[in-house]
Structures are given as C-alpha cells and as structure tokens.
Design a protein around this motif. Structure first.
Motif, mmCIF file in Angstrom:
data_model
loop_
_atom_site.group_PDB
_atom_site.id
_atom_site.type_symbol
_atom_site.label_atom_id
_atom_site.label_comp_id
_atom_site.label_asym_id
_atom_site.label_seq_id
_atom_site.Cartn_x
_atom_site.Cartn_y
_atom_site.Cartn_z
ATOM 1 N N ALA A 27 0.748 -1.131 0.076
ATOM 2 C CA ALA A 27 0.003 -0.033 0.044
ATOM 3 C C ALA A 27 0.764 1.239 -0.133
ATOM 4 O O ALA A 27 0.618 2.264 -0.616
ATOM 5 N N TYR B 16 0.124 0.040 -4.646
ATOM 6 C CA TYR B 16 -0.412 -1.171 -4.905
ATOM 7 C C TYR B 16 -1.337 -1.693 -3.801
ATOM 8 O O TYR B 16 -1.201 -1.289 -2.617
ATOM 9 N N HIS B 17 -2.363 -2.561 -4.484
ATOM 10 C CA HIS B 17 -3.295 -3.059 -3.413
ATOM 11 C C HIS B 17 -3.785 -4.546 -3.589
ATOM 12 O O HIS B 17 -3.312 -5.119 -4.813
ATOM 13 N N VAL C 291 -5.885 -7.173 -5.304
ATOM 14 C CA VAL C 291 -6.931 -7.074 -6.262
ATOM 15 C C VAL C 291 -7.699 -8.220 -6.060
ATOM 16 O O VAL C 291 -9.031 -8.137 -7.025
ATOM 17 N N TYR D 17 -1.854 -9.205 -5.726
ATOM 18 C CA TYR D 17 -1.688 -7.625 -5.521
ATOM 19 C C TYR D 17 -1.175 -7.138 -6.946
ATOM 20 O O TYR D 17 -0.826 -7.670 -7.621
ATOM 21 N N PRO E 238 -1.627 -2.904 -9.322
ATOM 22 C CA PRO E 238 -2.307 -1.769 -9.473
ATOM 23 C C PRO E 238 -3.610 -1.432 -9.138
ATOM 24 O O PRO E 238 -4.224 -2.405 -9.449
ATOM 25 N N PRO E 239 -4.023 -0.404 -8.659
ATOM 26 C CA PRO E 239 -5.713 -0.354 -8.462
ATOM 27 C C PRO E 239 -6.217 -0.221 -9.872
ATOM 28 O O PRO E 239 -5.649 0.104 -10.808
ATOM 29 N N GLY E 240 -7.364 -1.204 -10.059
ATOM 30 C CA GLY E 240 -8.051 -1.239 -11.091
ATOM 31 C C GLY E 240 -7.535 -2.484 -12.281
ATOM 32 O O GLY E 240 -7.786 -2.576 -13.312
#
Length: 132
Positions: A24, A28-29, A31, A46, A48-50
């Motif tokens: 985070a 990065y998150h 997913v 994990y 990138p967002p989206g």
C-alpha cells in the motif's frame, strides 16, 4: 515480459497483513483474495488499482520456502517518500530490515531503494530511479 510472480507462504493471514501494509505504501493493493481459513489452496493477488495481479501469494504451509541467495523482487515506487514508507510499513508489519532507504549510487546516480525480508524469508526491494 512477466505477467505475474507467485510466492509460496507458510501463513496466508500473516502474509496478507505484511503485503497489505508494505505494498500500500507503494500504491499497490490486494486485487483479489481467496482466503478460507483451514482450507487448502488459499491465495491472494496484488497489483495496481483497477488492474490484475502482478504478485500472487499461495498458502503452502510448512512446504513454503523462499528462493535462495541472488533472488529478490524489486517493486517500482512512485517517489522516494514511497520507498521510505514501504520500508517503515514492512518493518512494522513483521518484516526484517535488509537495507535502509537511501541512494545506491553503484546502481545509478538517482537509484533510491530500501530492502526488507518478509516473514517467510522472501527478499524485497522498493526502488525509485527519478530525481529527488
């Protein structure tokens, strides 16, 4: 070239706590997640967002082992502050210091990085190569 990497972990909940915090800090998150306590074949991803996963963690229990010397994963950071935040978050979430944030001029004049070892022994780096 690479689509994603997968790492085996001994404790998926502990790994999730560590990677949720450390990644985070770099933007990065998690997913996707398939955590079912007590059941086999649990995993989390994990990226990138989206986007899709770039790193997958697979619960292997006692069969998990980190690769040997010479192997590490370097995560791209958006700036130096994110490298610092990654290092701090990783240590707070159970990681081990393997190199404090700072310039690594032997890799390049603006190579700013920090190194940690996750709770399963995987060697990780956060790096930013832009100007300060």
């Amino acid at each position: 070239m690479l689509h994603h990497l997968s790492l085996g972990v001994s404790d998926i909940a502990r790994a999730a706590t560590f990677y949720d915090a450390a990644l985070a800090a770099l933007g990065y998150h998690r997913v996707w997640s398939d955590i079912r306590p007590g059941e086999p074949d649990q995993a989390i991803g994990y990226g990138p967002p989206g986007g899709g996963d770039k790193l997958a963690l697979k619960h292997l229990g006692d069969a998990a082992s980190a690769p040997g010397p010479g192997f590490h994963i370097a995560f791209a950071a958006p700036d130096r502050q994110s490298v610092d935040a990654f290092h701090k978050a990783a240590l707070s979430a159970g990681g081990t210091d393997n190199g404090a944030p700072g310039l690594r001029r032997h890799y390049g004049p603006t190579y700013y990085a920090a190194f940690v070892i996750d709770p399963d022994g995987h060697r990780l780096e956060a790096v930013f190569k832009g100007a300060a």
